[in-house]
Design a protein around this motif. Structure first.
Motif: not given
Length: 218
Positions: A91-110, A138-146
């Protein structure tokens, strides 16, 4: 010289209207608080205050270190994933503000409880598949695998701040439907339906024209 009859013009207009209606799709749900759409640079998911362009890749079941590269390795998905397996999320973050904030990732079954599938309130979390502690990107790119092991409904939560006690607009939900029809199959279905509608309208126009001509002869 042949002159187009008014009836023919009317039915031609109906056919064109059907074509425009069938081919026009906004690509996102009607929920103003969160939207998803397909974009040329990725799939867009957003709330009123949080947006990302993302892509999902599925590792082929027979993939191994010695396997040749195939087009399946590079095919990306937005929401519908054909089969269970190992999923790579970017995922590529849009804008500069999200790059300076911590972001958690959660994958759930629904579980889908019924109603409109575009409404997140009609889904209930069953279990957590994977979770990544909050950190800044800070680089604006989120990567994860599951790994998703069964067909069904899942969701990726991107949580600004990384805690559960955050406003709803700071939680971005990206739904995943595993085992769903591929986009190609849905497109084929739409094309078949489109031609069916067009053919039906053309047949009605032809029959009406023949009927009028017979009345004039009589």
């Amino acid at each position: 010289m042949k002159v187009f009859q008014p009836e023919f013009r009317l039915y031609a207009l109906l056919v064109c209207t059907a074509l425009v209606t069938a081919c026009t799709s906004p690509g996102y749900n009607d929920n103003p608080s969160q939207q998803m759409t397909n974009a040329r640079i990725g799939c867009l998911a957003s709330t009123d205050f949080f947006a990302v362009y993302f892509s999902v890749h599925l590792q082929p079941p027979d993939e191994n270190q010695n396997a040749r590269l195939t087009k399946e390795l590079f095919r990306s998905y937005c929401q519908d994933i054909p089969t269970p397996g190992k999923v790579f999320f970017t995922a590529d973050l849009v804008g500069n503000e999200p790059r300076s904030m911590p972001i958690g990732i959660r994958i759930v079954e629904q579980e889908f409880t019924g109603g409109d599938e575009s409404d997140a309130e009609n889904f209930k979390d069953l279990r957590t598949i994977s979770e990544v502690l909050a950190k800044t990107y800070s680089k604006g790119v989120i990567e994860s695998h599951f790994d998703l092991d069964t067909n069904g409904h899942y969701a990726i939560y991107l949580i600004k701040g990384g805690t559960d006690a955050v406003p709803e607009q700071d939680i971005l939900r990206i739904p995943l439907n595993v085992g769903a029809d591929s986009g190609v199959e849905r497109l084929t279905t739409r094309i078949v339906s489109l031609f069916g509608i067009a053919s039906g309208l053309a047949l009605i126009g032809f029959a009406a024209s023949r009927f009028r001509r017979r009345r004039k002869i009589l």
